[in-house]
Design an enzyme around this catalytic site. Structure first.
Site, PDB file in Angstrom:
ATOM      1  N   ALA A   1     -23.761   5.534 -38.789  1.00 35.23           N
ATOM      2  CA  ALA A   1     -24.634   6.483 -38.089  1.00 35.23           C
ATOM      3  C   ALA A   1     -23.817   7.518 -37.331  1.00 35.23           C
ATOM      4  CB  ALA A   1     -25.573   5.737 -37.144  1.00 35.23           C
ATOM      5  N   TYR A   2     -22.827   7.056 -36.604  1.00 28.73           N
ATOM      6  CA  TYR A   2     -22.002   7.978 -35.812  1.00 28.73           C
ATOM      7  C   TYR A   2     -21.265   8.957 -36.723  1.00 28.73           C
ATOM      8  CZ  TYR A   2     -18.514   9.667 -32.490  1.00 28.73           C
ATOM      9  OH  TYR A   2     -17.722  10.455 -31.692  1.00 28.73           O
TER      10      TYR A   2
END
Length: 245
Positions: free
Chosen positions: A151-152
């Site tokens: 996600a990051y």
């Protein structure tokens, strides 16, 4: 930068606070925007001996809160010439196959949508005045993603792409949009990550050390100044030699 007003998001502590400090030292008036309003106020008070500061409690994922904070900042500091989109969250450190959709959505909402909303808020007046500096904070993870941070890494890749798009859209307006992409800088973002993973990050850095918030702030200050007059849609790496493109 003397006499210009800047907004730094996520500036209550850590990297954002270091950036705010440097902009103040360069002569800017600085608004500290953070979801933690009490911490933002404390940060502004700590930095007020350097130059004029203002604090706002703001959820950057809310267009209404961004608009309210911008109006309050203008009232206190004047028209905004500099925006540094620093606020971000790391998300969980888990394999992509185990990543909850709610965690994915939250990281994207803060890191990407929040950045877009802040840019959208300041761009019209910057364009009308023919001058502006927007600096997004990306990450080497957005260019060279590692395991367990899907996600990051995806959010920071999106921030880089958004920066390039805005840079090209605004290229003839006097408003520049650039990204600074740091490698690993040890701040509280590491607190939720296993130490073994942190050591893996260190092993990837040719300089064999983590960066510092002050080093990031120096590059941001340059990109946010008149000196970076012929750069837009660019990505400035600060990775200790890790990034190779």
């Amino acid at each position: 930068m003397k006499g210009r007003s800047a907004i730094v998001t996520g500036a209550a502590r850590g990297l954002g606070q270091a950036i705010a400090r440097k902009l103040l030292e360069e002569g800017a008036r600085v608004a500290i925007w953070d979801q933690d309003g009490e911490a933002a106020q404390d940060s502004a008070e700590q930095l007020s001996d350097i130059g004029p500061t203002h604090s706002c409690a703001v959820d950057i994922t809310s267009p209404e809160e961004v608009a309210t904070a911008l109006a309050a900042t203008r009232k206190m500091l004047g028209e905004i010439s500099i925006l540094v989109c620093n606020a971000a969250i790391p998300g969980p450190n888990v394999p992509a196959a185990e990543l909850a959709s709610t965690d994915w959505a939250r990281v994207m909402e803060v890191n990407v949508t929040g950045t877009l909303l802040c840019c959208q808020a300041v761009i019209p007046d910057m364009v009308a005045r023919g001058y502006g500096r927007i600096v997004t904070i990306g990450s080497v993870a957005g260019k060279e993603p590692g395991p367990r941070i899907a996600a990051y890494a995806a959010s920071k890749a999106a921030v880089i792409s958004l920066t390039k798009t805005l840079g090209r859209e605004l290229a003839t307006t006097g408003v520049t949009v650039n990204c600074v992409a740091p490698g690993a800088i040890r701040t509280r973002i590491f607190d939720g990550w296993p130490e073994s993973y942190v050591q893996e990050l260190l092993a990837k850095i040719p300089m064999n050390r983590f960066g510092t918030p002050e080093e990031l702030a120096e590059i941001v200050a340059f990109v946010a100044s008149r000196r970076a007059s012929f750069s837009t849609g660019a990505v400035f790496d600060m990775s200790g030699g890790r990034a190779d493109y």
